[in-house]
Design a protein around this motif. Structure first.
Motif, PDB file in Angstrom:
ATOM      1  N   LEU A 236       0.881  -1.262   0.000  1.00 57.58           N
ATOM      2  CA  LEU A 236      -0.096   0.048   0.032  1.00 57.58           C
ATOM      3  C   LEU A 236       0.816   1.250   0.138  1.00 57.58           C
ATOM      4  O   LEU A 236       0.393   2.582  -0.573  1.00 57.58           O
ATOM      5  CB  LEU A 236      -0.817   0.166   1.335  1.00 57.58           C
ATOM      6  N   PHE A 237       2.054   1.291   0.557  1.00 58.43           N
ATOM      7  CA  PHE A 237       3.039   2.309   0.542  1.00 58.43           C
ATOM      8  C   PHE A 237       3.448   2.493  -0.741  1.00 58.43           C
ATOM      9  O   PHE A 237       3.544   3.859  -1.216  1.00 58.43           O
ATOM     10  CB  PHE A 237       4.038   2.376   1.677  1.00 58.43           C
TER      11      PHE A 237
ATOM     12  N   ILE B  92       1.761   1.861  -3.399  1.00 58.27           N
ATOM     13  CA  ILE B  92       0.770   2.529  -4.108  1.00 58.27           C
ATOM     14  C   ILE B  92       0.639   3.895  -3.903  1.00 58.27           C
ATOM     15  O   ILE B  92       0.564   4.723  -4.787  1.00 58.27           O
ATOM     16  CB  ILE B  92      -0.608   1.772  -3.898  1.00 58.27           C
ATOM     17  N   ALA B  93       0.732   4.255  -2.555  1.00 59.74           N
ATOM     18  CA  ALA B  93       0.636   5.782  -2.366  1.00 59.74           C
ATOM     19  C   ALA B  93       1.686   6.466  -2.681  1.00 59.74           C
ATOM     20  O   ALA B  93       1.470   7.658  -2.982  1.00 59.74           O
ATOM     21  CB  ALA B  93       0.445   5.700  -0.764  1.00 59.74           C
TER      22      ALA B  93
ATOM     23  N   SER C 130       1.737   8.813  -6.417  1.00 57.28           N
ATOM     24  CA  SER C 130       0.934  10.047  -6.445  1.00 57.28           C
ATOM     25  C   SER C 130       2.385  10.906  -6.323  1.00 57.28           C
ATOM     26  O   SER C 130       2.731  11.997  -6.965  1.00 57.28           O
ATOM     27  CB  SER C 130       0.222  10.695  -5.548  1.00 57.28           C
ATOM     28  N   VAL C 131       3.240  10.600  -5.589  1.00 56.02           N
ATOM     29  CA  VAL C 131       4.528  11.407  -5.277  1.00 56.02           C
ATOM     30  C   VAL C 131       5.347  11.175  -6.537  1.00 56.02           C
ATOM     31  O   VAL C 131       5.965  12.157  -7.130  1.00 56.02           O
ATOM     32  CB  VAL C 131       5.348  11.212  -3.992  1.00 56.02           C
TER      33      VAL C 131
ATOM     34  N   THR D 252       4.318  13.493  -9.393  1.00 54.01           N
ATOM     35  CA  THR D 252       4.776  14.905  -9.270  1.00 54.01           C
ATOM     36  C   THR D 252       6.389  14.867  -9.729  1.00 54.01           C
ATOM     37  O   THR D 252       6.535  15.942 -10.517  1.00 54.01           O
ATOM     38  CB  THR D 252       4.775  15.428  -7.844  1.00 54.01           C
TER      39      THR D 252
ATOM     40  N   SER E  88      -4.065   4.071  -2.030  1.00 51.83           N
ATOM     41  CA  SER E  88      -3.407   4.980  -1.496  1.00 51.83           C
ATOM     42  C   SER E  88      -4.149   5.494  -0.199  1.00 51.83           C
ATOM     43  O   SER E  88      -3.663   5.797   0.991  1.00 51.83           O
ATOM     44  CB  SER E  88      -3.481   6.076  -2.497  1.00 51.83           C
TER      45      SER E  88
ATOM     46  N   TYR F  95      -3.862   3.127   2.661  1.00 51.11           N
ATOM     47  CA  TYR F  95      -2.469   3.536   3.112  1.00 51.11           C
ATOM     48  C   TYR F  95      -2.584   4.747   3.870  1.00 51.11           C
ATOM     49  O   TYR F  95      -2.267   4.688   5.337  1.00 51.11           O
ATOM     50  CB  TYR F  95      -1.307   3.561   2.189  1.00 51.11           C
ATOM     51  N   LEU F  96      -2.961   5.891   3.659  1.00 50.77           N
ATOM     52  CA  LEU F  96      -2.968   7.059   4.248  1.00 50.77           C
ATOM     53  C   LEU F  96      -3.990   7.045   5.507  1.00 50.77           C
ATOM     54  O   LEU F  96      -3.854   7.726   6.608  1.00 50.77           O
ATOM     55  CB  LEU F  96      -3.390   8.166   3.322  1.00 50.77           C
TER      56      LEU F  96
ATOM     57  N   TYR G  60      -2.869   2.962   7.579  1.00 49.07           N
ATOM     58  CA  TYR G  60      -1.573   2.609   8.171  1.00 49.07           C
ATOM     59  C   TYR G  60      -0.639   3.714   8.351  1.00 49.07           C
ATOM     60  O   TYR G  60       0.231   3.800   9.303  1.00 49.07           O
ATOM     61  CB  TYR G  60      -0.712   1.764   6.931  1.00 49.07           C
TER      62      TYR G  60
ATOM     63  N   LEU H 134       6.268  12.533   6.345  1.00 49.57           N
ATOM     64  CA  LEU H 134       6.291  11.975   4.976  1.00 49.57           C
ATOM     65  C   LEU H 134       4.712  11.858   4.605  1.00 49.57           C
ATOM     66  O   LEU H 134       4.306  12.160   3.378  1.00 49.57           O
ATOM     67  CB  LEU H 134       6.771  10.610   5.155  1.00 49.57           C
TER      68      LEU H 134
ATOM     69  N   PHE I  46       3.587  15.105   3.854  1.00 54.89           N
ATOM     70  CA  PHE I  46       4.106  15.600   2.478  1.00 54.89           C
ATOM     71  C   PHE I  46       3.244  14.668   1.315  1.00 54.89           C
ATOM     72  O   PHE I  46       2.924  15.440   0.390  1.00 54.89           O
ATOM     73  CB  PHE I  46       5.618  15.044   2.453  1.00 54.89           C
ATOM     74  N   ILE I  47       3.203  13.510   1.563  1.00 54.86           N
ATOM     75  CA  ILE I  47       2.274  12.780   0.533  1.00 54.86           C
ATOM     76  C   ILE I  47       0.928  13.339   0.438  1.00 54.86           C
ATOM     77  O   ILE I  47       0.314  13.649  -0.675  1.00 54.86           O
ATOM     78  CB  ILE I  47       2.052  11.331   1.090  1.00 54.86           C
TER      79      ILE I  47
ATOM     80  N   THR J 131      -0.011  16.592   1.210  1.00 52.21           N
ATOM     81  CA  THR J 131       0.054  17.944   0.425  1.00 52.21           C
ATOM     82  C   THR J 131       0.446  17.934  -0.947  1.00 52.21           C
ATOM     83  O   THR J 131      -0.312  18.497  -1.664  1.00 52.21           O
ATOM     84  CB  THR J 131       1.315  18.568   1.034  1.00 52.21           C
ATOM     85  N   ASN J 132       1.061  16.734  -1.443  1.00 53.41           N
ATOM     86  CA  ASN J 132       1.324  16.510  -2.770  1.00 53.41           C
ATOM     87  C   ASN J 132       0.061  16.098  -3.616  1.00 53.41           C
ATOM     88  O   ASN J 132      -0.063  16.594  -4.687  1.00 53.41           O
ATOM     89  CB  ASN J 132       2.657  15.423  -2.867  1.00 53.41           C
ATOM     90  N   ILE J 133      -0.806  15.445  -3.118  1.00 57.51           N
ATOM     91  CA  ILE J 133      -1.847  15.081  -3.623  1.00 57.51           C
ATOM     92  C   ILE J 133      -2.854  16.404  -3.920  1.00 57.51           C
ATOM     93  O   ILE J 133      -3.304  16.538  -5.097  1.00 57.51           O
ATOM     94  CB  ILE J 133      -2.557  13.884  -2.741  1.00 57.51           C
TER      95      ILE J 133
END
Lengths: 308, 270, 292
Positions: free
Chosen positions: A29-30, A32-33, A36-37, A40, C96, C99-100, C103, C109, C112-113, C115-117
């Motif tokens: 899952l990490f 996958i997450a 998005s980074v 960018t 995603s 996870y967010l 987990y 971090l 950051f993820i 904000t990035n989204i």
């Protein structure tokens, strides 16, 4: 019959792969997450690398300070970005002039005047405007707004800055209206009551109490809408034209940064030519503009957030 | 309870009016929230320069009643009323009686302090400004007078330009009282003004009410019976949307006429 | 001493009430202008395009002649495109979000993820086109295929799906989780068996709305070089294709007046797609709105 449920559970608990899955899942899952980074990073790297290649062919100063954009010239190709920026700003200016008064007025009406029933009908209808594909707006600008403008102002050309500007404005109205309405509705009811109890009219409550209290959200909504207008592509490609100009007229054909990228992509600019790389340099400029706007919007809504 | 109905024509010369004048007269007033009959046949006369307390268990209609006196209750959709409430002999439900006008005569202080997210100065000056006062010097005077009137001038005089949310809850509530005083009202409605405050702030507001009754008529809703007995001249006991008993505070608390009042003040319910 | 004269206040009240009325009228007028724009837009498109709508229009390929021009390739192409975008973006988006929400610890971090989204959602679609052109078309050599376009579109709508899925997951009552953990279920079991099923309506609603944005997007397709004139149907995801908005763009930009009618007919088909997708989203939302 001899084994109880608890025994069965105890047996299955022992299985190794179950614990393994529990450890593996967060890792997957990490990953996958992080897509998005990576996206960018991919965007920024792509733009930087190809823009650097572009700058091996065209000097940075010519690009940043030049006021002529002539990539298709047979004699002397010129890559001065300003005409594209000016074209973009013309459309954005018109869009803001159309959308800010209408968007904020609609937000005030919905938040301060409309009954719950009316609000529940009108807000979704306004949001339909936000869901219409930009290609449809482009078609509307080209086949309706431009001819309409021409009947009243004959000097308006087929391609101009006003028609796409108006239509981009219509497109961003729901964004301003919706986000501003959220900001105003989130001002607590008891503050409104405090103002009404002093003998204020609804208009005075809206303008003197609610608007100032919600100003950060409203400004942020406008900045985000401006960012959207700057990045809007199809409306300006269809109705704006492809004549990059460094001047102040709104009635003639223009070209925006986005429309230039489309114009080059449509044609067959061969891979590796200067023109091919130029779309990345323009795209990078566009990216910086919209990114600055988005950061500004976040800053405004954090920095000036009111506490009630 | 007898009342002399003197012929006082409206508010302009209230300063000269005698202390037995009627401010509010409620006649056979009913109120419904949709199908819910929240106030039933209310009859009350509220006198000038008195503190009238309204007590009763939650849901008894006391808050609804006080919000009807400046028609704030109409912010709730589907509210219907019948009967009359005369403010200075004029029915506040009259079609040509503008709520804005009524509310400049009748100030209100709410349960939860609700200053505007503006500076302390701008909070107090808000009312006078919307009513047409622009002169900075006069505004300064009004702000000082109102803050002094609400006994908070000394605490905030050096921070008038700071946001009103930077001070304590008790101070905020007195800012809200000062804000109501700034439009020089005739009546001040207080809807459980101390329910969100600590005991010390509560005491300060209670003292303030005693002070204010010299110049204003005050109607205060409270869930706190001790508070009612400490600060009010008259007390009304509401139950299930009806006025069970309305009399001098002393008699209500020492010698209630109705069994239900007695039960309530002796803490048997509510 | 009194500062506020009641007579003056009452006198001034009249003009204040007028100002209030006038501005109320203005606010209503402005709101109706926005609604009017929508009505005119829809009316124009229906009146222009209805005449060209026919079975032939749906079953013909593109043509130089407006009366023969059809939308078959674009219609089928858009469906192919969605067949790639839907699974890709939903798997990435929901993964995603899980996870967010479930987990990730509150760390720099994670912030950051997040904000990035938010920032990614503000990047113009044409810039995503440039990303797709470099990464998918050239670097991964996918060419101007359905797959290249599908991946590009998936990244474009990813932020919208992540945010929608996060909200859906967040709105699952804590009691449900506790009940599952209370029976000794592991985290992953709780997520798969309890949280995701409860969050599915919200996830679906958000995803469908995001997909309906993808189906109308034009700029990224142009930038990655999706052609317009295609006389065959794709057989697999590595084939090239065209899509509804591309076809509409091409017809709109042709000088002949007749092609505007064809474009309007194409828009009607595109809008029909959007209306169907949005109705499904609304239906799902209404059906599951008040469960807890």
């Amino acid at each position: 019959m001899g084994t109880s449920v608890q025994d069965l559970i105890a047996q299955s608990k022992g299985k190794k792969n179950k614990r393994f899955i529990e450890k593996l899942i967060p890792v997957i899952l990490f990953l996958i997450a992080s897509v998005s980074v990576l996206t960018t990073i991919g965007i920024i790297m792509t733009l930087i690398v190809e823009t650097i290649t572009f700058f091996t062919k065209v000097s940075v100063t010519d690009f940043l300070f030049g006021t002529t954009w002539l990539p298709f010239s047979n004699k002397q190709e010129l890559y001065g970005i300003w005409p594209l920026i000016v074209g973009t700003l013309k459309v954005t200016l018109i869009a803001v002039i159309v959308a800010v008064p209408i968007g904020i007025s609609a937000a005030i009406y919905l938040s301060e005047y409309a009954s719950e029933r009316v609000r529940r009908i009108i807000k979704p209808i306004l949001e339909v405007l936000a869901g219409i594909p930009t290609i449809v707006y482009g078609f509307f600008a080209l086949t309706f707004v431009t001819p309409l403008l021409q009947t009243f102002f004959p000097e308006v050309k087929i391609f101009n800055a006003i028609s796409p500007g108006i239509v981009v404005g219509i497109m961003i109205i729901p964004m301003i209206a919706s986000l501003s309405e959220d900001a105003m509705s989130s001002v607590p009811k008891h503050i409104r009551e405090g103002a009404l109890a002093l003998g204020s009219t609804k208009f005075e409550v809206a303008i003197k109490v609610i608007l100032p209290a919600a100003v950060s959200g409203i400004v942020a909504s406008v900045v985000l809408a401006v960012s959207r207008a700057i990045g809007e592509t199809m409306i300006v490609s269809l109705a704006g034209g492809s004549t990059p100009k460094f001047d102040g007229t709104f009635t003639d054909s223009i070209q925006t940064m986005t429309a230039y990228i489309v114009q080059v992509s449509k044609g067959d600019a061969g891979y590796g030519t200067t023109i091919y790389y130029s779309i990345y340099a323009v795209g990078f400029t566009l990216f910086i503009f919209t990114m600055l706007m988005n950061i500004l919007a976040q800053y405004v809504s954090k920095r000036f957030r009111e506490e009630y | 309870m007898t009342v002399s109905l003197m012929n006082n024509t409206v508010a302009n010369d209230q300063n000269t009016a005698a202390s037995s004048n009627i401010v509010y007269e409620t006649k056979q007033m009913n109120l419904w929230y949709g199908a819910n009959h929240a106030l039933k046949n209310i009859d009350m006369k509220i006198m000038e320069n008195e503190v009238t307390a309204i007590i009763g268990p939650s849901g008894c209609g006391k808050s609804t009643y006080i919000k009807t006196l400046n028609r704030m209750v109409e912010l709730v959709p589907s509210v219907k009323t019948s009967g009359e409430i005369l403010y200075r002999e004029r029915n506040i439900f009259d079609k040509d009686y503008r709520v804005e006008e009524l509310r400049t005569r009748v100030g209100m202080v709410f349960q939860k302090p609700n200053p505007f997210p503006k500076s302390i100065y701008d909070n107090i000056a808000y009312g006078p400004r919307i009513h047409g006062i622009k002169n900075k010097k006069i505004l300064d005077e009004i702000v000082e007078k109102s803050l002094r009137g609400a006994a908070i001038w000394d605490e905030v005089k050096d921070r008038l330009n700071e946001n009103a949310y930077g001070i304590s809850g008790g101070q905020q509530q007195r800012i809200c009282i000062a804000r109501a005083l700034a439009i020089e009202p005739d009546v001040i409605l207080m809807d459980e003004p101390t329910s969100a405050l600590d005991p010390i702030s509560t005491l300060k507001v209670e003292e303030l009410v005693q002070e204010l009754k010299k110049d204003y008529s005050i109607i205060i809703v409270t869930h706190n019976m001790q508070q009612a007995s400490r600060i009010s001249d008259k007390t009304a006991f509401f139950l299930n949307g009806e006025v069970v008993e309305f009399d001098k505070t002393d008699s209500i608390f020492s010698n209630p006429a109705d069994k239900r009042t007695e039960d309530y003040i002796s803490g048997r319910f509510g | 001493m009194r500062y506020i004269e009641h007579d003056a206040v009452v006198k001034r009240m009249n003009s204040r009430m007028v100002v209030n009325k006038v501005f109320k009228g203005f606010f209503i007028f402005a709101t109706s202008l926005a609604l009017l724009a929508l009505v005119i837009l829809l009316y124009r498109i229906v009146t222009q395009g209805a005449g060209h709508l026919s079975i032939d229009f749906l079953t013909n390929f593109a043509s130089r002649f407006p009366e023969k021009a059809g939308i078959k390739a674009a219609l089928i192409g858009s469906i192919w495109l969605m067949a790639v975008v839907a699974p890709t973006s939903i798997i990435l988006g929901v993964g995603s979000a899980v996870y967010l929400e479930e987990y990730a610890k509150k760390s720099r971090l994670t912030t950051f993820i997040q904000t990035n989204i938010a920032n990614l959602a503000g990047v113009p679609s044409v810039v995503f086109g440039l990303l797709g052109l470099t990464i998918f078309v050239r670097t991964l050599s996918l060419g101007n295929s359905i797959l290249a376009a599908g991946f590009t579109m998936s990244l474009l709508i990813l932020p919208v799906i992540i945010v929608a899925a996060q909200e859906a997951i967040r709105s699952v009552p804590k009691e449900l989780r506790d009940a599952s953990y209370g029976m000794g279920a592991t985290k992953w079991q709780t997520i798969v068996k309890i949280i995701l099923p409860a969050a599915i309506p919200g996830v679906l609603t958000g995803s469908i709305l995001a997909l309906s944005r993808a189906i109308g997007e034009t700029a990224p397709l142009i930038v990655i070089g999706i052609p317009v004139i295609i006389q065959f149907l794709p057989k697999g995801v590595m084939d090239t294709f065209t899509a509804l908005p591309m076809q509409i763009y091409d017809w709109s930009s042709r000088p002949q007046q007749e092609f505007q009618m064809v474009a309007a007919a194409g828009i009607i088909i595109l809008m029909a797609f959007l209306i169907i997708m949005n109705s499904i989203a609304v239906a799902i939302r209404n059906k599951y709105d008040k469960r807890y």
